[in-house]
Design an enzyme around this catalytic site. Structure first.
Site, PDB file in Angstrom:
ATOM      1  N   LYS A 149       6.187   6.315   7.035  1.00 47.65           N
ATOM      2  CA  LYS A 149       5.693   7.533   6.369  1.00 47.65           C
ATOM      3  C   LYS A 149       6.733   8.656   6.374  1.00 47.65           C
ATOM      4  CE  LYS A 149       0.912   6.400   7.330  1.00 47.65           C
ATOM      5  NZ  LYS A 149       0.652   5.818   6.017  1.00 47.65           N
ATOM      6  N   GLY A 150       7.443   8.805   7.496  1.00 46.30           N
ATOM      7  CA  GLY A 150       8.444   9.869   7.570  1.00 46.30           C
ATOM      8  C   GLY A 150       9.560   9.641   6.570  1.00 46.30           C
ATOM      9  N   GLU A 189      -8.343  12.613  -2.235  1.00 50.21           N
ATOM     10  CA  GLU A 189      -9.470  11.707  -2.507  1.00 50.21           C
ATOM     11  C   GLU A 189      -9.079  10.629  -3.526  1.00 50.21           C
ATOM     12  OE1 GLU A 189     -12.682  14.359  -3.576  1.00 50.21           O
ATOM     13  OE2 GLU A 189     -12.958  15.001  -1.492  1.00 50.21           O
ATOM     14  N   THR A 225       1.014   1.829  -2.249  1.00 52.80           N
ATOM     15  CA  THR A 225       1.723   2.132  -0.995  1.00 52.80           C
ATOM     16  C   THR A 225       2.693   3.298  -1.230  1.00 52.80           C
ATOM     17  OG1 THR A 225       1.696  -0.255  -0.602  1.00 52.80           O
ATOM     18  CG2 THR A 225       3.016   1.093   0.912  1.00 52.80           C
ATOM     19  N   ASP A 244       2.471   9.578   0.672  1.00 54.71           N
ATOM     20  CA  ASP A 244       3.753  10.162   1.111  1.00 54.71           C
ATOM     21  C   ASP A 244       4.393  10.962  -0.024  1.00 54.71           C
ATOM     22  OD1 ASP A 244       3.448   8.937   3.587  1.00 54.71           O
ATOM     23  OD2 ASP A 244       4.376   7.090   2.881  1.00 54.71           O
TER      24      ASP A 244
HETATM   25  O1  RIB Z   1       2.402   5.442   3.799  1.00 57.17           O
HETATM   26  C1  RIB Z   1       2.942   4.194   3.510  1.00 57.17           C
HETATM   27  C2  RIB Z   1       3.717   3.689   4.658  1.00 57.17           C
HETATM   28  O2  RIB Z   1       2.846   3.473   5.742  1.00 57.17           O
HETATM   29  C3  RIB Z   1       4.403   2.367   4.424  1.00 57.17           C
HETATM   30  O3  RIB Z   1       5.682   2.496   3.848  1.00 57.17           O
HETATM   31  C4  RIB Z   1       4.418   1.729   5.792  1.00 57.17           C
HETATM   32  O4  RIB Z   1       5.669   1.827   6.396  1.00 57.17           O
HETATM   33  C5  RIB Z   1       3.350   2.466   6.581  1.00 57.17           C
HETATM   34  O5  RIB Z   1       3.871   3.075   7.662  1.00 57.17           O
END
Ligand code: RIB
Length: 292
Positions: free
Chosen positions: A40-41, A211, A238, A242
């Protein structure tokens, strides 16, 4: 140019696509496998850099092949790495992702991300103090999140906490954060015993609940506001959260209004899901502006 400091995880995502998610005790045949940068970072750092911010990553990787690949990826994406260090004898964090039935399931093995300690933060105080915004998540130890929230409060640096993955956090972290961006599930963990409406009213212009396809909800002091998201063809969700958090931080740090910042972030997040991989679809600044 907005200066963003991201404190958090750097992982390698090991992604399997399958038409079916296996039940407990079941084996299914998958369709493909890929190894792509994630965490996430790191995702938030790359997303913010693509959107035109000057980004510094504070994190830890292992002294292994995945750590090297993550470093190369930061270099390609212009993320500053003076506070990204390898930990001798440790493995880089990994995320084990199944993409099936239109959604993902993820198991994270934290590895070196657990070494993002308050000591790492001490070594990066100058960077933190000179940032327009600090962005942090929860794939690193809780004591570090507490420490960062105290530092940001002390030095008056805006802090955006993306409380993912979900865990209960202290009242002081919540108070010290300038912005909180849980999804609906994370919100119930953060504010156990409170309804969504109560939590929103308690934290006007601070709590932003994502949401999914319904958009983002917050309370502006007078009423609940829902900023809708954009309809796109979804390939892989995915990293959408982020991208939202990074874009929200960049827009706020540039002085955009709350509502415009959410709109900008929604647009960036919607573009991010149109390609495979956490970072595969993260848009550039020009791509977001063209599509707005
Ligand atoms: O937010 C998505 C991320 O969460 C993915 O890239 C994975 O690494 C998880 O940590």
């Amino acid at each position: 140019m907005a200066k963003i400091c991201v404190i958090g995880s750097c992982s390698m995502d090991l992604v399997v696509t399958s038409s079916k998610r296996p039940n407990a005790g079941e084996t299914v045949l998958g369709e493909s496998f890929a190894t792509v940068p994630g965490g996430k970072g790191a995702n938030q750092a790359v997303a913010a850099a693509r959107l035109g911010a000057e980004v510094t990553m504070i994190g830890r990787i292992g002294d292994d092949h995945y750590g090297e690949a993550i470093t190369n990826n930061f270099q390609i994406n212009n993320v500053h790495m003076e506070h990204l260090k390898p930990v001798t004898g440790m493995e880089t964090g990994t995320a084990h992702i199944i993409l099936a039935e239109g959604d993902n399931s993820i198991i994270v093995v934290k590895g070196a991300n657990d070494q993002v300690t308050p000591d790492c933060i001490e070594q990066a105080l100058d960077t933190i103090r000179s940032s327009d915004m600090v962005l942090i998540q929860q794939e690193i130890p809780e004591e570090t999140v507490t420490y960062v929230s105290d530092i940001c409060h002390k030095f008056n640096v805006p802090l955006l906490l993306n409380p993912a993955p979900a865990r209960p956090i202290s009242e002081s972290i919540i108070e010290n954060a300038t912005y909180l961006t849980p999804n609906e599930h994370e919100c119930t963990v953060l504010f156990a015993g409170m309804s969504t409406a109560e939590a929103l009213r308690k934290y006007p212009n601070k709590l932003f609940i994502t949401e999914g396809s319904h958009g983002v909800r917050y309370y502006d002091g007078n009423q609940e506001v829902v900023v809708p998201t954009y309809k796109v063809e979804v390939i892989d969700t995915t990293g959408a959260g982020d991208t939202f958090n990074a874009a929200f931080a960049v827009a706020l740090a540039e002085g955009k209004s709350l509502q415009d910042s959410v709109r900008f972030a929604n647009r960036a997040a919607s573009l991010s899901v149109t390609k495979f991989g956490a970072q595969g679809g993260m848009p550039t600044r020009a791509e977001v502006e063209e599509s707005l």
